[in-house]
Design a protein around this motif. Structure first.
Motif, PDB file in Angstrom:
ATOM      1  N   ALA A   3       3.352   1.908   5.235  1.00  0.00           N
ATOM      2  CA  ALA A   3       4.402   1.429   6.141  1.00  0.00           C
ATOM      3  C   ALA A   3       4.452  -0.100   6.125  1.00  0.00           C
ATOM      4  O   ALA A   3       3.416  -0.759   6.178  1.00  0.00           O
TER       5      ALA A   3
ATOM      6  N   TRP B 214       2.159   7.619   3.790  1.00  0.00           N
ATOM      7  CA  TRP B 214       3.208   6.874   4.479  1.00  0.00           C
ATOM      8  C   TRP B 214       2.602   5.869   5.452  1.00  0.00           C
ATOM      9  O   TRP B 214       2.985   4.696   5.506  1.00  0.00           O
ATOM     10  N   ALA B 215       1.617   6.370   6.234  1.00  0.00           N
ATOM     11  CA  ALA B 215       1.042   5.495   7.264  1.00  0.00           C
ATOM     12  C   ALA B 215       0.440   4.245   6.650  1.00  0.00           C
ATOM     13  O   ALA B 215       0.553   3.153   7.206  1.00  0.00           O
ATOM     14  N   HIS B 216      -0.208   4.402   5.502  1.00  0.00           N
ATOM     15  CA  HIS B 216      -0.843   3.235   4.881  1.00  0.00           C
ATOM     16  C   HIS B 216       0.169   2.334   4.164  1.00  0.00           C
ATOM     17  O   HIS B 216      -0.118   1.172   3.938  1.00  0.00           O
TER      18      HIS B 216
ATOM     19  N   LEU C 128       5.429   1.894  13.408  1.00  0.00           N
ATOM     20  CA  LEU C 128       5.372   1.406  12.035  1.00  0.00           C
ATOM     21  C   LEU C 128       6.676   1.597  11.279  1.00  0.00           C
ATOM     22  O   LEU C 128       6.962   0.900  10.336  1.00  0.00           O
ATOM     23  N   ASP C 129       7.426   2.600  11.666  1.00  0.00           N
ATOM     24  CA  ASP C 129       8.690   2.773  10.963  1.00  0.00           C
ATOM     25  C   ASP C 129       9.800   2.887  11.995  1.00  0.00           C
ATOM     26  O   ASP C 129       9.587   2.719  13.190  1.00  0.00           O
TER      27      ASP C 129
ATOM     28  N   LYS D   4      -3.429   5.517  12.581  1.00  0.00           N
ATOM     29  CA  LYS D   4      -2.072   5.207  12.133  1.00  0.00           C
ATOM     30  C   LYS D   4      -1.154   6.423  12.163  1.00  0.00           C
ATOM     31  O   LYS D   4       0.017   6.321  11.838  1.00  0.00           O
ATOM     32  N   LEU D   5      -1.735   7.596  12.473  1.00  0.00           N
ATOM     33  CA  LEU D   5      -0.947   8.826  12.384  1.00  0.00           C
ATOM     34  C   LEU D   5      -0.732   9.519  13.719  1.00  0.00           C
ATOM     35  O   LEU D   5       0.025  10.478  13.819  1.00  0.00           O
TER      36      LEU D   5
END
Lengths: 698, 109
Positions: free
Chosen positions: B72, B68-70, A76-77, A354-355
């Protein structure tokens, strides 16, 4: 065999033997005193074996987790500013998210059938169904950039299954809020101590919000310490309030509490997040983890004896006073959280995927955190089963069965086959400084009495029992009030989203009338069921809890259907049984329970049979116990009609989702391989995480 | 993801402070959701859980890992309103952004 492998074999052999011995003791004991430590040993031994062997098998053979593949957190990043979350931290976040009030209530109610049915379902259920559902949902969501369950249902099954899933989630939310609010109402009714302490949590949270936002921005630890100290002070002050002239002000009838809760739910769901929700988040996380750890230590230190039988006659006759229905399917409906909870699939998709750092960590986080939640359910079961059965039934049977006095309760409990004297019931209430414990249904007061017994034995003695009782009540109510405002927010959001398809202004999230109308609609919906619950002469919790269980298992059925569909569509057909068998079981349980609640001719079990019985009597001008007037007769008729219709709707939703999924399965099996919805492979550049416990060659 | 401070926010942010995009769990039975909030924090008070994110000006914004995850892949603008001595930092995220993100309904920026 090398040294490491030999050591591994020896360790796992010992674990298996300890677990097997504990199970044998539990299974074979009849009439003897059984220590709760055996239950703990059976649970921990089974969890260890399940995690080491079954979860590993699913991760490696079925899901084929691939640590060379970058997870969404990594992709994602750019990997420069951000490091995907450490698995130990993520485990804590995930566990704190899934372990709420649910596992504390269901096992307490299911204890009416004895300690063994609940124990077996909690432990076996979590290993083969609940933890599998969480882990597989987490895996598939992770492979799809953290898509939510609803999105996956729409994408993988189709719009009909997706819509049914959405309706299911909304319905479960309404019933859940009503049931949990009813637990709070039953715990606080006519209890000035409890009501005062809980009421104080609201200004405490608001104060913390303002303190953190305006006076000391960023001082989270400092604010949390102040919050915990104020909470303890609120509990102590509750004891003073009870004996003061303020007692009358805080002694509230159930119907008055309903109005307060509905008003609170509305206000809390529209308040800014920083004001109430954020400070309560800090408070409840500390309270949750701290109290559960303390309870586990307490059980191990005090080793309480289980006073309930392994199986009571209610397991087979289905005539239990806490809820009607026999062991199958109602134990599996009553205990959802802790064994198999559809709700978990909402968090296992969306946030956690997502983590996650590495794919193999779905085992620790998805499967492991669910095992930890199951252990919380075991603790709750122990707290209920260590109570004298006489007290347990006097507390958990509705007023329609046990009356409202200690004399009537003692007589009713004796008729059920257990012994308790009015003096003993009075003494039990006096020990926790309550006026009465009779008909304190809902599970929370029972859990609080059990917890106060355990805590007082190693922290403060009998003198502290009342404090620990009210501490436990506040601990549970804090969870539940958080659920009330969060659940109302979620319900309101879903309603806004849904109505936005019909009339566009509702979809505009900044349109305040839409916000208020939808918030009001949601609180009125759960408020209706709550009001019906407290005013139902038959007792609310025994009517509503099966509905909640059916709704929760409906969501589990949707999640397991999505998982099975994804296993089939992703070329893992030979492993589809991994989620297919729990799905088949869950569908059997849900549909049997729904069938019985809708079609049973026994008025104690079937909603429509109950309706017919009371409607016929009313037509003949008769009053049937426990109704005392025609208004109460009409209330029973209305409630049983609404509950019956809902049970039928839930069953219909399950059938729709399954049929729609079967269409997709058939297409996937007979047709060409469907295109994958996975995100494409990207090589991971993160280093492998070191092993948590380097015990064996894995 | 880039989090941009508008001119008012830049002006109100003191040299030793950063903007923190925080995440608050909202419990629902045994599953949860969450919500974003934004606040300022002294640089010296930053704890390990918070991560620096791409921001304009650089180094001015930190985020909770879940937030952050949401967020991104999104661009977010932080602004500030002053009411007397109190500074209110706000974002242009829609209401219920956390809920929407958890349920897969947060529209792209």
């Amino acid at each position: 065999m090398n040294k490491t492998r030999l050591r591994s074999v020896l360790v796992w052999t010992v674990v298996a033997v300890v677990g097997a011995v504990a199970w044998a003791v539990l299974a074979l004991s009849r009439g003897e005193n059984v220590s709760a430590v055996w239950l703990v040993a059976a649970a921990l031994g089974s969890y260890a074996i399940g995690y080491r062997f079954y979860a590993r098998f699913i991760a490696k053979k079925v899901l084929k987790v691939d640590d060379t593949r970058a997870t969404p957190a990594e992709r994602l990043d750019d990997g420069v500013d951000y490091q995907p979350t450490d698995r130990r931290v993520l485990f804590g976040h995930h566990f704190a998210a899934i372990a709420g009030a649910g596992p504390l209530v269901g096992p307490v109610l299911a204890a009416q059938m004895g300690y063994l049915p609940g124990t077996i379902w909690i432990i076996v259920g979590v290993i083969f169904a609940g933890a599998v559902q969480d882990m597989v949902t987490l895996f598939f969501s992770m492979r799809r950039d953290g898509k939510s369950l609803g999105q996956m249902a729409r994408d993988e099954i189709g719009p009909i299954g997706g819509a049914a899933a959405l309706v299911g989630v909304f319905a479960i939310m309404i019933i859940l809020l009503a049931v949990l609010a009813l637990v709070v109402v039953n715990a606080l009714a006519k209890s000035p101590w409890g009501t005062f302490s809980i009421a104080m949590t609201i200004p405490i949270a608001l104060f913390m919000g303002v303190y953190l936002r305006i006076f000391r921005p960023g001082r989270v630890v400092e604010t949390s310490v102040i919050g915990v100290v104020l909470l303890i002070a609120a509990i102590v002050a509750g004891g003073w309030v009870q004996t003061s002239s303020w007692a009358g002000f805080f002694t509230l009838e159930p119907k008055t509490l309903v109005l307060w809760l509905v008003g609170y739910g509305f206000v809390a769901s529209v308040l800014p997040v920083w004001m109430l929700l954020a400070p309560r988040d800090y408070l409840s996380t500390f309270m949750k983890i701290g109290t559960i750890v303390l309870l586990a230590v307490g059980v191990l230190v005090t080793a309480p004896v289980l006073k309930t039988e392994a199986f009571t006659e209610f397991a087979f006759s289905g005539t239990g006073p806490v809820f009607a229905g026999s062991l199958f399917p109602f134990v599996f409906i009553t205990i959802a959280c802790g064994a198999l909870s559809g709700f978990h699939s909402l968090i296992a998709s969306g946030t956690t995927p997502k983590l996650i750092q590495k794919e193999s960590q779905v085992r620790l986080i998805g499967y492991g955190a669910m095992l930890a939640e199951s252990f919380v359910a075991v603790m709750a079961l122990i707290a209920a089963c260590m109570l004298d059965p006489g007290i347990y039934f006097a507390m958990n049977a509705p007023a329609g069965v046990v009356g409202t006095t200690v004399q009537s309760a003692a007589e009713a409990v004796s008729n059920l086959g257990f012994t308790i004297t009015p003096a003993e019931l009075q003494a039990a209430a006096a020990a926790v400084q309550e006026t009465t414990l009779v008909a304190r249904t809902g599970g929370a007061p029972t859990f609080a009495v059990g917890m106060s017994e355990i805590f007082s034995e190693f922290l403060g003695g009998d003198a502290m029992k009342a404090f620990w009782y009210h501490f436990a009540i506040m601990f549970e109510a804090l969870f539940i009030l958080t659920t009330v405002d969060a659940g109302t927010r979620v319900g309101r959001f879903m309603l806004q989203d849904g109505l936005g398809n019909v009339w566009k202004p509702f979809a505009r999230v900044s349109w305040r009338p839409g916000l208020w109308i939808c918030s009001a609609a949601v609180v009125l919906a759960w408020g209706y069921f709550l009001y019906a619950g407290v005013s139902d002469p038959l007792g609310g919790i025994n009517q509503l809890f099966p509905l909640f269980g059916i709704a929760n298992q409906l969501l589990a059925a949707i999640a397991l259907t999505v998982c099975t569909t994804l296993l089939i569509k992703s070329g893992r057909v030979k492993w589809a049984w991994v989620t297919g068998i729990p799905l088949a079981w869950d569908v059997a349980v849900t549909l049997t329970a729904s069938w019985q609640k809708v079609f049973s001719s026994d008025p104690k079990l079937g909603f429509f049979a109950q309706r017919e019985k009371y409607a016929d009597a009313l037509a003949q001008g008769k009053l049937l116990a426990p109704a005392k007037n025609t208004d109460q007769m009409e209330a029973i008729i209305t409630n049983s009609t609404v509950d019956g219709v809902l049970a039928a709707v839930f069953a219909l939703l399950v059938i729709i989702v399954i049929l729609d999924a079967m269409r997709v399965w058939r297409k996937a099996l007979l047709g060409p391989t469907p295109p994958t919805t996975e995100t494409p492979y990207v090589a991971s550049t993160l280093p492998e995480s070191p092993k948590l416990v380097d015990l064996s060659s894995r | 993801m880039t989090i941009r401070l508008d001119a008012v926010a830049c002006n109100e942010l003191r040299p030793h402070e950063v903007v923190v995009v925080d995440w608050h769990v909202t419990g629902m039975c045994c599953a949860d959701s969450g919500e974003f909030s934004v606040r300022v924090l002294r640089r010296g008070k930053l704890h390990r859980g918070l991560r620096a994110v791409d921001a304009m000006p650089s180094g001015a914004v930190y985020a909770h890992p879940t937030a952050w995850a949401h967020l991104a892949g999104r661009d977010v603008t932080v602004s500030c309103r002053r009411i007397g001595p109190i500074r209110w930092f706000t974002t242009d995220l829609p209401p219920d952004a956390g809920l929407r993100a958890c349920m897969g309904r947060l529209p792209p920026s």
